[in-house]
Design a protein around this motif. Structure first.
Motif, PDB file in Angstrom:
ATOM      1  N   PRO A  53       0.729  -0.982   0.230  1.00 45.81           N
ATOM      2  CA  PRO A  53       0.292  -0.014  -0.142  1.00 45.81           C
ATOM      3  C   PRO A  53       0.667   1.529  -0.050  1.00 45.81           C
ATOM      4  N   TYR A  54       2.365   0.598   0.482  1.00 41.84           N
ATOM      5  CA  TYR A  54       2.653   2.761   0.244  1.00 41.84           C
ATOM      6  C   TYR A  54       3.216   2.581  -1.041  1.00 41.84           C
ATOM      7  N   CYS A  55       3.908   1.512  -1.746  1.00 35.87           N
ATOM      8  CA  CYS A  55       3.959   1.426  -2.922  1.00 35.87           C
ATOM      9  C   CYS A  55       3.476   1.904  -4.403  1.00 35.87           C
ATOM     10  N   TYR A  56       2.130   1.533  -4.090  1.00 33.83           N
ATOM     11  CA  TYR A  56       1.220   1.047  -5.076  1.00 33.83           C
ATOM     12  C   TYR A  56       1.155   0.353  -5.967  1.00 33.83           C
ATOM     13  N   LYS A  57       1.802  -0.428  -5.635  1.00 42.24           N
ATOM     14  CA  LYS A  57       1.566  -1.754  -6.519  1.00 42.24           C
ATOM     15  C   LYS A  57       1.961  -3.332  -5.819  1.00 42.24           C
TER      16      LYS A  57
END
Length: 66
Positions: A53-57
């Protein structure tokens, strides 16, 4: 009776790209997942592609020490 070594153990998976970005202070946090693995079938460290969820991938999450 004391329990012996369990076959299934709990492991923590941590995002590899967030760990690298943490040195640059670009990422707001580190994504971690808790799962289980069979010690006999997978003696090496576990690596799975999970959503960060922090890198969005989807990135590779590797097993870390407790």
């Amino acid at each position: 009776m004391a329990k012996g070594k369990d076959v299934r153990i709990r492991v923590i998976l941590e995002c590899n790209s967030c760990v690298r970005n943490d040195l640059n202070k670009e990422s707001p946090g580190i994504s971690r997942y808790i799962t289980q693995k069979n010690r006999h079938n997978t003696p090496s460290r576990l690596e799975l592609r999970k959503f960060c969820p922090y890198c969005y991938k989807h990135t590779i999450h590797g097993e870390i020490k407790k």
